[in-house]
Enzyme design. Sequence first.
Site, short mmCIF file in Angstrom:
data_model
loop_
_atom_site.label_atom_id
_atom_site.label_comp_id
_atom_site.label_asym_id
_atom_site.label_seq_id
_atom_site.Cartn_x
_atom_site.Cartn_y
_atom_site.Cartn_z
N HIS A 219 0.82 -1.20 0.00
CA HIS A 219 0.00 0.00 0.00
C HIS A 219 0.86 1.26 0.00
O HIS A 219 2.07 1.19 0.19
CB HIS A 219 -0.96 0.02 1.19
N ASP A 221 0.86 5.02 1.83
CA ASP A 221 0.22 5.71 2.96
C ASP A 221 -0.57 6.94 2.54
O ASP A 221 -1.65 7.21 3.07
CB ASP A 221 1.28 6.11 3.99
N HIS A 277 4.96 -0.06 0.25
CA HIS A 277 5.52 -0.94 1.27
C HIS A 277 4.47 -1.90 1.83
O HIS A 277 3.27 -1.77 1.55
CB HIS A 277 6.11 -0.12 2.43
N ARG A 287 4.95 -8.85 17.65
CA ARG A 287 5.64 -7.64 17.17
C ARG A 287 4.88 -6.40 17.62
O ARG A 287 3.68 -6.27 17.36
CB ARG A 287 5.72 -7.69 15.64
#
Length: 308
Positions: A219, A221, A277, A287
């Site tokens: 995608h 941002d 990214h 995470r």
Amino acid sequence: MKQPVRERKSRGTGSNKVSQKGKTKRREEDGKTSRGYILAVLSVIGICLGIYLTFLSQPSSKISTFAPAAQLSSQLTYSVNCSGDYKKETFEECKPKKCARVVMDNLVTEEEALYLLSLAKKGLSYGGSTGGASILDLHSGALSMGEKFVNIYKILPDGDGFKEEDFAMYRRVKNKIHQAISEYFGISKSSVYLTKPTFFSRMNTTEAKTAHDEYWHKHIDKITYGSFHYTSLLYLTTYGADFTGGRFIFVDGEKETAIEPRLGRVSFFTSGSENIHYVEKLETGVRYAITISFTCDPKMSISDPEVR
């Protein structure tokens, strides 16, 4: 005349026995050969399967590592050509004149990162997605809860809310990142504003239940969120120690470049289509990170979170 006949019969019977023994021996030998052949084939198949599974378990060969978790760097930079996403915008003092990806390991201290990790764990302990990705937004109060979102400020028990020192640490770290972005891109700090969404994230290996859980899609941002001009992430856990998979991947055509998260590592980049990214799927562990986003549009700015 009878004797020769008997002799012929006798010889014939002996010959049949010898012939039968020879056939049996050959069948046994053929059986041994067949079993040996089958075992050899199975062995080759096993070796090939082992090689194949080993290959599958390795990271994609097309992904190179820009910032390894084991390597501390005061500043790593990767310059990219700016896309045309900013051309029609009027925010001349703020919009990118150069585009890049930057990693800093000495901007946020380990103590600060651990404090924010404890803050994330505390908030997320009151909710959490049934899928693999959960968020906590201290600005709006949005907290993942099952397959929806709730306002954490409405469900916190009395006396167990966030304290002023919690928000002070949050602001302190946010201001460091804000300053670093301003200095690196050569823009006035007063011309770039904090924007939404800015949030803690927790990812684990639970199967995705909704679209919000599917963090691994490529995608942009600026397109996904609309207001973003500069994106930053502060990692609160370390790749290879706390989790595997979960690297942050930039996509440049057929080439992909990875940032490996580590506790206290900050990465920031321009938010346009020059920086496509995704986050690769987690393989093991949990995470944690914070996404802190900035805009050039004052109408899209948000205030720092405060005690409620």
